[in-house]
Design a protein around this motif. Sequence first.
Motif, PDB file in Angstrom:
ATOM      1  N   GLN A  18       0.782  -1.438  -0.141  1.00 27.12           N
ATOM      2  CA  GLN A  18      -0.231   0.243   0.166  1.00 27.12           C
ATOM      3  C   GLN A  18       1.087   1.160   0.027  1.00 27.12           C
ATOM      4  OE1 GLN A  18      -3.193   0.334  -0.403  1.00 27.12           O
ATOM      5  NE2 GLN A  18      -2.526   2.765  -0.472  1.00 27.12           N
ATOM      6  N   GLU A  22       1.147   4.552  -2.870  1.00 27.04           N
ATOM      7  CA  GLU A  22       1.206   5.928  -2.578  1.00 27.04           C
ATOM      8  C   GLU A  22       2.483   6.504  -2.766  1.00 27.04           C
ATOM      9  OE1 GLU A  22       0.228   5.479   1.818  1.00 27.04           O
ATOM     10  OE2 GLU A  22      -1.793   4.941   0.651  1.00 27.04           O
ATOM     11  N   SER A  23       3.537   5.876  -2.898  1.00 30.40           N
ATOM     12  CA  SER A  23       4.781   6.646  -2.749  1.00 30.40           C
ATOM     13  C   SER A  23       5.234   7.088  -4.149  1.00 30.40           C
ATOM     14  CB  SER A  23       5.901   6.037  -2.458  1.00 30.40           C
ATOM     15  OG  SER A  23       6.575   4.631  -3.336  1.00 30.40           O
TER      16      SER A  23
END
Length: 192
Positions: A18, A22-23
């Motif tokens: 996750q 997101e990165s």
Amino acid sequence: MLNNLNQKIPPTYLKIDQATKESGFTMASDILTCSLLKTLAAAKPAGKFLELGTGTGLSTAWILEGMDKNSTLISFDHDEKFLSIAQQYLGQDERLALVLSDGEDWVKNNLGQKFDYIFADTWHGKYLLLDEVLEMLNPGGLYIVDDMLPQSNWPEGHEEKAINFVKYLESRRDLTLTKQNWATGIIIAVKK
């Protein structure tokens, strides 16, 4: 037999996955490859492990899951942003040393070290400084690379580089290797 993953996923993997999404990190290891890394790690009790290219720690989590309590893993990456994700979720594991370093610098500063298992998931140890990294492998040690099948994110000319890399590995007399047309394309070699 299907290409389904039918084994326990490391507890930290889903959190790292996750955070990886997101990165914006797009070079994550395939989950089938990660599963294989875990299985191969279990074959090296009390082993010294090296991962070249931590990324966000997805494959690192699987390697750790396969290692026994007497094994150690050094994993390095040059990108602090992505390495910090691995540090957040895996940094408490005492078997693991996460290192922020350029690949060339790390390899050149650690030429005397020997390992039982090397996963080369970055340019250094695969396309750059390959001979130096293979010299770090103990007899009977495993050398593993992935992403050997054409990938959509390969830059112009990379396919030729990959072909030449495979030919070079095949020409070495000190390695026994298997090429697998599976997952993202995997090569496993054992040092004679």
